[in-house]
Design a protein around this motif. Sequence first.
Motif, PDB file in Angstrom:
ATOM      1  N   UNK A   1      30.874  43.583  45.549  1.00 21.23           N
ATOM      2  CA  UNK A   1      32.017  44.395  45.965  1.00 21.23           C
ATOM      3  C   UNK A   1      32.242  45.494  44.945  1.00 21.23           C
ATOM      4  N   UNK A   2      32.816  46.590  45.405  1.00 19.46           N
ATOM      5  CA  UNK A   2      33.087  47.738  44.544  1.00 19.46           C
ATOM      6  C   UNK A   2      34.520  47.642  44.019  1.00 19.46           C
ATOM      7  N   UNK A   3      34.670  47.670  42.694  1.00 22.83           N
ATOM      8  CA  UNK A   3      36.004  47.649  42.079  1.00 22.83           C
ATOM      9  C   UNK A   3      35.908  48.243  40.688  1.00 22.83           C
ATOM     10  N   UNK A   4      36.694  49.311  40.455  1.00 24.41           N
ATOM     11  CA  UNK A   4      36.668  49.973  39.152  1.00 24.41           C
ATOM     12  C   UNK A   4      37.899  49.682  38.307  1.00 24.41           C
ATOM     13  N   UNK A   5      38.778  48.789  38.799  1.00 25.37           N
ATOM     14  CA  UNK A   5      39.946  48.395  38.032  1.00 25.37           C
ATOM     15  C   UNK A   5      41.143  49.313  38.161  1.00 25.37           C
ATOM     16  N   UNK A   6      41.010  50.406  38.893  1.00 21.68           N
ATOM     17  CA  UNK A   6      42.136  51.337  39.041  1.00 21.68           C
ATOM     18  C   UNK A   6      43.210  50.784  39.968  1.00 21.68           C
ATOM     19  N   UNK A   7      42.777  50.052  40.988  1.00 18.15           N
ATOM     20  CA  UNK A   7      43.708  49.476  41.961  1.00 18.15           C
ATOM     21  C   UNK A   7      43.648  47.955  41.882  1.00 18.15           C
ATOM     22  N   UNK A   8      44.416  47.300  42.726  1.00 18.18           N
ATOM     23  CA  UNK A   8      44.432  45.843  42.754  1.00 18.18           C
ATOM     24  C   UNK A   8      43.037  45.315  43.097  1.00 18.18           C
ATOM     25  N   UNK A   9      42.695  44.142  42.594  1.00 21.84           N
ATOM     26  CA  UNK A   9      41.361  43.582  42.878  1.00 21.84           C
ATOM     27  C   UNK A   9      41.167  43.336  44.371  1.00 21.84           C
ATOM     28  N   UNK A  10      39.937  43.527  44.863  1.00 19.40           N
ATOM     29  CA  UNK A  10      39.677  43.369  46.300  1.00 19.40           C
ATOM     30  C   UNK A  10      39.579  41.914  46.758  1.00 19.40           C
ATOM     31  N   UNK A  11      39.536  40.977  45.817  1.00 19.82           N
ATOM     32  CA  UNK A  11      39.457  39.553  46.144  1.00 19.82           C
ATOM     33  C   UNK A  11      40.383  38.776  45.210  1.00 19.82           C
ATOM     34  N   UNK A  12      40.824  37.610  45.666  1.00 19.83           N
ATOM     35  CA  UNK A  12      41.599  36.731  44.793  1.00 19.83           C
ATOM     36  C   UNK A  12      40.691  36.049  43.775  1.00 19.83           C
ATOM     37  N   UNK A  13      39.411  35.923  44.116  1.00 18.84           N
ATOM     38  CA  UNK A  13      38.433  35.314  43.223  1.00 18.84           C
ATOM     39  C   UNK A  13      37.210  36.215  43.155  1.00 18.84           C
ATOM     40  N   UNK A  14      36.856  36.593  41.932  1.00 17.74           N
ATOM     41  CA  UNK A  14      35.613  37.339  41.689  1.00 17.74           C
ATOM     42  C   UNK A  14      34.897  36.603  40.566  1.00 17.74           C
ATOM     43  N   UNK A  15      33.735  36.078  40.856  1.00 19.26           N
ATOM     44  CA  UNK A  15      33.042  35.249  39.876  1.00 19.26           C
ATOM     45  C   UNK A  15      32.580  36.049  38.663  1.00 19.26           C
ATOM     46  N   UNK A  16      32.036  37.230  38.903  1.00 18.36           N
ATOM     47  CA  UNK A  16      31.592  38.096  37.802  1.00 18.36           C
ATOM     48  C   UNK A  16      32.229  39.464  37.985  1.00 18.36           C
ATOM     49  N   UNK A  17      32.978  39.890  36.980  1.00 16.75           N
ATOM     50  CA  UNK A  17      33.598  41.219  36.983  1.00 16.75           C
ATOM     51  C   UNK A  17      32.847  42.097  35.989  1.00 16.75           C
ATOM     52  N   UNK A  18      32.391  43.249  36.454  1.00 15.63           N
ATOM     53  CA  UNK A  18      31.730  44.230  35.584  1.00 15.63           C
ATOM     54  C   UNK A  18      32.659  45.432  35.434  1.00 15.63           C
ATOM     55  N   UNK A  19      33.261  45.618  34.253  1.00 14.63           N
ATOM     56  CA  UNK A  19      34.154  46.767  34.047  1.00 14.63           C
ATOM     57  C   UNK A  19      33.363  48.067  33.918  1.00 14.63           C
ATOM     58  N   UNK A  20      34.051  49.203  34.027  1.00  7.60           N
ATOM     59  CA  UNK A  20      33.396  50.490  33.807  1.00  7.60           C
ATOM     60  C   UNK A  20      32.877  50.609  32.372  1.00  7.60           C
ATOM     61  N   UNK A  21      31.840  51.367  32.192  1.00  6.05           N
ATOM     62  CA  UNK A  21      31.253  51.596  30.871  1.00  6.05           C
ATOM     63  C   UNK A  21      32.211  52.420  30.023  1.00  6.05           C
ATOM     64  N   UNK A  22      32.529  51.911  28.834  1.00  5.19           N
ATOM     65  CA  UNK A  22      33.369  52.580  27.833  1.00  5.19           C
ATOM     66  C   UNK A  22      34.828  52.740  28.272  1.00  5.19           C
ATOM     67  N   UNK A  23      35.190  52.178  29.424  1.00  4.52           N
ATOM     68  CA  UNK A  23      36.572  52.327  29.911  1.00  4.52           C
ATOM     69  C   UNK A  23      37.031  51.027  30.573  1.00  4.52           C
ATOM     70  N   UNK A  24      36.994  49.933  29.822  1.00  5.00           N
ATOM     71  CA  UNK A  24      37.270  48.642  30.448  1.00  5.00           C
ATOM     72  C   UNK A  24      38.700  48.150  30.244  1.00  5.00           C
TER      73      UNK A  24
END
Length: 309
Positions: A30-53
């Motif tokens: 799933x696509x999520x950059x952390x700017x808005x609410x998470x798209x799922x209640x459970x995300x097993x692995x979250x990858x933050x943006x590079x240098x802006x986490x």
Amino acid sequence: MTALTVSVPTEQLLDDVRGLLDPALDVELVLWDGQDAPPRDRIDIVVPPYMRQGRMLARLPELACRLVQGQAIGYEGVEERLPAGSAYANATGVHETATAELTVGLLLVAQRGLDRMTRNQDDGVWDNFRAVGLADRRIVMLGYGGVAKAIAERLAPFEVDLVAVASRARDEDGRRVHALDELPALLPDADILVNVLPGGPETHHLIDDRVLSLLPDGALLVNVGRGPTVDTDALVEHVRRGRIRVASDVFDPEPLPADHPLWSLDGVFVSPHVGGNTEAMRPRIAKLVAGQAERLARGEEPVNVVIRT
């Protein structure tokens, strides 16, 4: 069985990871950059943006997460923001080669006067000057982790005298690694000080006026570790007096303000924190994320875990 869910911050990374995943495994991207609410209640692995986490780390309490996979090697400031029951993995194996490349580049710029040649070309000046060079120079390197080892490997053909210093003394890779408390005795004979130390309270302003004062006149400081490891005010004073030269990729503050004296002082070369930011990063970070997803989908432990809460 519920699919393993992995969020990535960009369409490019999503496409790259999708192309590497084992199709036999049930992994949802799933696509999520952390700017808005998470798209799922459970995300097993979250990858933050590079240098802006930072913003994404602040949102982690809003969901259930097993692993945060960072895109950088450094992870200072993460532990206090990581929710209980999750883990943080850094990007070991992604950036070492590129950072070592830049380190050699910074050394050559400063020691061979490549910055001076560039200015001369702009002005049409033929200036056949004699440079200091790298051969036979003594380099004291602070840190002996993955990046430092990659730097050491690439410096070997330049016939330098490399002296490694780390938190504790040891013999590693056929090299004597000196303890940090030996640093004052090593600096007076150093032509170059290369800093590869991570950030954090233990290394904050480790390179201060006392350390800089131990270096001989004309010595070069190369910093590819973290900006706050250096006392910037002390560094500016030494550079202003013509004692120390600098070729650095990291600074404190960062970004370096436009009116900061390091931009205009003689003997300074500024690189804007791009050590690991080459085209090699794209396939390497995709391979790491895909590998982590496959490990968790198979019930295996992830690699590169540096924090567990």
